[in-house]
Design a protein around this motif. Structure first.
Motif, short mmCIF file in Angstrom:
data_model
loop_
_atom_site.label_atom_id
_atom_site.label_comp_id
_atom_site.label_asym_id
_atom_site.label_seq_id
_atom_site.Cartn_x
_atom_site.Cartn_y
_atom_site.Cartn_z
N LYS A 112 -111.12 -123.02 52.85
CA LYS A 112 -109.77 -123.11 53.42
C LYS A 112 -108.75 -123.55 52.38
O LYS A 112 -107.56 -123.24 52.48
CB LYS A 112 -109.77 -124.09 54.59
N GLN A 113 -109.24 -124.31 51.38
CA GLN A 113 -108.35 -124.80 50.31
C GLN A 113 -108.27 -123.82 49.14
O GLN A 113 -107.58 -124.09 48.17
CB GLN A 113 -108.85 -126.16 49.82
N GLY A 114 -109.00 -122.70 49.23
CA GLY A 114 -108.97 -121.70 48.18
C GLY A 114 -109.84 -122.04 46.98
O GLY A 114 -109.68 -121.39 45.91
N GLU B 285 -118.82 -128.88 53.84
CA GLU B 285 -117.86 -129.10 52.74
C GLU B 285 -117.40 -127.78 52.14
O GLU B 285 -116.23 -127.62 51.81
CB GLU B 285 -118.49 -129.98 51.67
N PHE B 286 -118.31 -126.81 51.99
CA PHE B 286 -117.92 -125.52 51.45
C PHE B 286 -116.91 -124.82 52.36
O PHE B 286 -116.03 -124.10 51.88
CB PHE B 286 -119.15 -124.62 51.27
#
Length: 409
Positions: free
Chosen positions: A402-404, A396-397
């Motif tokens: 990737k999503q900032g 999840e991290f």
């Protein structure tokens, strides 16, 4: 009394567990005949085992019923990390067995009356049978493969046809079960005290004297996986120092699992830790029970090292291709061990058959495993369970990065 309870609850749970651990050891040394203390440990593990199947069923079903699209990639990452880590554990155990060969005193080992699985076909047959078992029977007998299967089926069905009111009701039910789990976990210090008392008063340390080198090899490999290999995998995935997360998982998950000696019983503990880490409930409510089924680093190490010990005892030569096959076989067997009565030790005869070792000798190796099982099984469960959270969080991290989003261990 209320003030005393409040002050006790204000203390860190880990510190309370350590206090319970110390008191349990002291009582075992001073009054080993006070068997009534053991009931605290029995009740604690019993409560965890009782609530865990219901928790998994309701959380997984509720999460999938309300899950958003696009979470499949994270599940694929989690599964890859679980299997890759288990394969590396088997490979490490093979290398360690060559570097530090151990021989067993098989003549002194008592024979076991429990029948092991005859091969991989029986393991897969057991797994497939568990998948399609009656859902009520799966809940009653803590068959997590069956529990997961029916929770996924019902969750996906409800996702398409359930009304918002029904989904809200599922959420409330999920929250209620989670609250019950928190109450049980809050009693962990007393449960750990009872479990430690039982172990120390009944076994002591003398039982490990004749098998010290074997234990050292087993525990050493497990330590390398927990403190070097798994952190390296996390570092490669997240490109940052993995040890804060590794040590937190070992402290808050591995410590409890060490004493309960049950990955299934530790599922509620892992769920609570995932919540503290801020992970998505839709993800971890599925990945944590899945990890308790297929993330079996410790089991892979146990199967491999015990089998290689039998090989060295019989002075058999092993070539590299056969050793690689053993590593793969141990990995597959470890992932299937949750569906086999007796756990990882009963998969040793299957691995021994790869070298033509007969079942009589193989079962003597199994009996040695039961002798050292007090410590071996505790360490095995600790790295299995802490790894469940470690890799669920890593997957999840990685998505967060990737999503900032900011990551905090």
């Amino acid at each position: 009394m209320k003030n005393v309870i409040k002050k006790w609850n204000d203390i860190s749970l880990i510190l309370r567990i350590i206090i319970g651990l110390i008191i349990g050891i002291i009582l075992a040394l001073i009054v080993p005949q006070a068997a009534g203390i053991s009931i605290l440990g029995t009740m604690f593990v019993g409560a965890l085992k009782a609530i865990a199947p219901l928790l998994v069923f309701i959380l997984v079903m509720s999460s999938l019923a309300q899950a958003s699209s696009g979470i499949g990639k994270q599940f694929r990452t989690v599964i890859f990390l679980y299997l890759f880590s288990t394969l590396l554990s088997s490979a490490l155990a093979v290398c360690a067995s060559f570097a530090f060969p151990v021989k067993l005193k098989l003549a002194e080992a008592a024979a076991s009356e429990t029948a092991p699985p005859s091969g991989m076909a029986e393991i897969f047959s057991n797994l497939l049978g568990n998948i399609v078992s009656n859902p009520i029977d799966a809940l009653v007998n803590a068959n997590y493969v069956g529990v997961l299967t029916w929770a996924i089926i019902l969750g996906l069905a409800l996702r398409n046809i359930a009304s918002e009111h029904t989904k809200e009701s599922l959420t409330e039910l999920s929250n209620a079960v989670s609250q019950a789990v928190r109450w049980i976990i809050n009693l962990a210090p007393f449960g750990i005290m009872g479990l430690v008392f039982t172990t120390v008063s009944q076994n002591g340390l003398g039982i490990f004297k004749d098998y010290g080198s074997l234990l050292l090899l087993l525990v050493g490999c497990m330590a390398v996986i927990a403190l070097i290999i798994d952190p390296l995998i996390v570092a490669l995935c997240l490109h940052r120092n993995p040890y804060p997360l590794v040590f937190r998982c070992l402290k808050e998950s591995g410590l409890t699992a060490f004493f309960t000696r049950s990955s299934a019983a530790n599922i509620p503990v892992n769920m609570a830790l995932c919540d503290k880490l801020g992970l998505d409930k839709d993800i971890y409510s599925v990945s944590i029970p899945l990890g308790a089924t297929i993330n079996m680093n410790g089991a892979a190490i146990t199967i491999t090292i015990m089998t290689m010990a039998a090989v060295h005892t019989l002075d058999m030569s092993v070539n590299i291709p056969t050793a690689l096959v053993l590593a793969l076989l141990a990995t597959l067997g470890a992932c299937g061990s949750s569906g086999v009565a007796g756990g990882s030790l009963l998969l040793i005869p299957m691995a021994c058959s790869l070298f033509g070792i007969n079942n009589d000798i193989a079962m003597q190796v199994v009996s040695v495993g039961f002798i050292i099982g007090v410590l071996q099984d505790s360490c095995e469960t600790a790295i299995n369970s802490s790894g469940d959270v470690l890799f669920a969080a890593t997957a999840e991290f990685r998505t967060w990065m990737k999503q900032g989003k900011e990551i905090k261990f």
